[in-house]
Design a protein around this motif. Structure first.
Motif, PDB file in Angstrom:
ATOM      1  N   LEU A   1      -1.924  -3.455  46.601  1.00  0.00           N
ATOM      2  CA  LEU A   1      -1.488  -2.948  46.161  1.00  0.00           C
ATOM      3  C   LEU A   1      -1.292  -3.550  44.164  1.00  0.00           C
ATOM      4  CD1 LEU A   1       2.162  -1.614  47.515  1.00  0.00           C
ATOM      5  CD2 LEU A   1       1.318   0.197  46.357  1.00  0.00           C
ATOM      6  N   LEU A   2      -1.866  -4.730  45.180  1.00  0.00           N
ATOM      7  CA  LEU A   2      -1.956  -5.243  44.021  1.00  0.00           C
ATOM      8  C   LEU A   2      -3.572  -5.294  43.636  1.00  0.00           C
ATOM      9  CD1 LEU A   2      -1.752  -8.269  43.226  1.00  0.00           C
ATOM     10  CD2 LEU A   2      -2.848  -9.596  44.716  1.00  0.00           C
ATOM     11  N   LEU A   3      -4.376  -4.714  44.347  1.00  0.00           N
ATOM     12  CA  LEU A   3      -5.664  -4.343  43.841  1.00  0.00           C
ATOM     13  C   LEU A   3      -5.315  -3.211  43.101  1.00  0.00           C
ATOM     14  CD1 LEU A   3      -7.911  -4.898  46.826  1.00  0.00           C
ATOM     15  CD2 LEU A   3      -7.919  -6.314  44.401  1.00  0.00           C
ATOM     16  N   LEU A   4      -4.701  -2.237  43.434  1.00  0.00           N
ATOM     17  CA  LEU A   4      -4.434  -1.166  42.731  1.00  0.00           C
ATOM     18  C   LEU A   4      -3.749  -1.672  41.643  1.00  0.00           C
ATOM     19  CD1 LEU A   4      -3.208   1.375  45.168  1.00  0.00           C
ATOM     20  CD2 LEU A   4      -5.460   1.334  44.084  1.00  0.00           C
ATOM     21  N   PHE A   5      -3.205  -2.326  40.600  1.00  0.00           N
ATOM     22  CA  PHE A   5      -2.630  -3.024  39.689  1.00  0.00           C
ATOM     23  C   PHE A   5      -3.453  -3.458  38.939  1.00  0.00           C
ATOM     24  CE2 PHE A   5      -0.424  -6.536  37.324  1.00  0.00           C
ATOM     25  CZ  PHE A   5       0.282  -5.258  36.729  1.00  0.00           C
TER      26      PHE A   5
END
Length: 251
Positions: free
Chosen positions: A148-152
């Motif tokens: 989720l952090l990388l997608l953000f």
């Protein structure tokens, strides 16, 4: 209400609701056919993927790389596809007649697109998660948080690169010209160049846990500073290209 969520509540959500109502009222049978067709295609896609994953060994690193590449492709497509959205009159009127700053305005106007980006990736890789569960490959909460952090970071960093590419091409061609092909070429070259360099560095370094988190913090800092400082120029360039009249500079 915070300014970023004000544009979501006053423009983005009503616009999407209005579109949904128009489609539902004017094209109910077409809508039903599209929904059923999408469900059928997704079921076929999931079955094919299940059969494929059944014959190959599953690795978390391979799945991580697949999510990374697919998310970059999807975010690039969404940026180019939605390039005209901020040229509409309601966006210019809202921005010039409220106290919202340019960075908050751009972030709020792209927030629903970011939500769609996450939902699309979730359903695209849901069969993979189910395959992990069937084969008893454990997925920790930390892995989900990391994805989720990388997608953000990927979505908003690609938006930042799109803004930067638009400003560079606008400086070269003039603010009143769109220059889509030059803009897209520069945009894609920078994105995939950064991806190639980062992947090459990761392979050379090997165990880079500490450097990875430093890179994430640096990317977030670049995003905050870049979008905050470049959004104003980007917006006025779009307003000038829309040919809806002269817009005074916001003070």
């Amino acid at each position: 209400m915070p300014p970023m969520f004000e544009i979501i509540a006053r423009i983005e959500i009503p616009k999407q609701v209005k579109k949904a109502k128009n489609i539902f009222l004017n094209y109910p049978t077409h809508l039903l056919a599209v929904v059923l067709g999408a469900i059928l295609l997704y079921v076929v896609y999931a079955l094919i993927l299940f059969q494929y994953l059944d014959f190959i060994p599953l690795k978390k690193t391979d799945a991580f790389d697949s999510i990374l590449v697919f998310s970059i492709l999807l975010a690039c497509f969404l940026m180019i596809f939605s390039r005209e959205k901020l040229k509409r009159k309601e966006y210019a009127f809202f921005f010039l007649n409220t106290s919202i700053n340019a960075g908050q305005f751009v972030a709020g106007s792209y927030f629903l697109l970011y939500v769609f980006f996450n939902i699309f990736i979730f359903f695209a890789f849901l069969p993979l998660l189910i395959s992990f569960y069937i084969k008893h490959i454990q997925i920790h909460i930390f892995h989900i948080f990391l994805v989720l952090l990388l997608l953000f970071i990927i979505f908003w960093f690609i938006l930042f690169i799109w803004i930067l590419s638009s400003l560079i091409v606008g400086k070269w061609l003039g603010r009143h010209k769109d220059g889509l092909y030059f803009k897209s070429l520069l945009f894609m070259s920078v994105i995939w160049g950064l991806h190639f360099v980062s992947k090459h560095m990761a392979e050379r370094i090997g165990n880079f846990g500490f450097l990875f988190w430093i890179g994430c913090l640096a990317a977030l800092l670049i995003l905050w500073i870049g979008i905050k400082n470049l959004s104003g120029r980007y917006l006025f360039g779009l307003f000038q290209q829309s040919h809806t009249g002269h817009y005074p500079k916001k003070k």
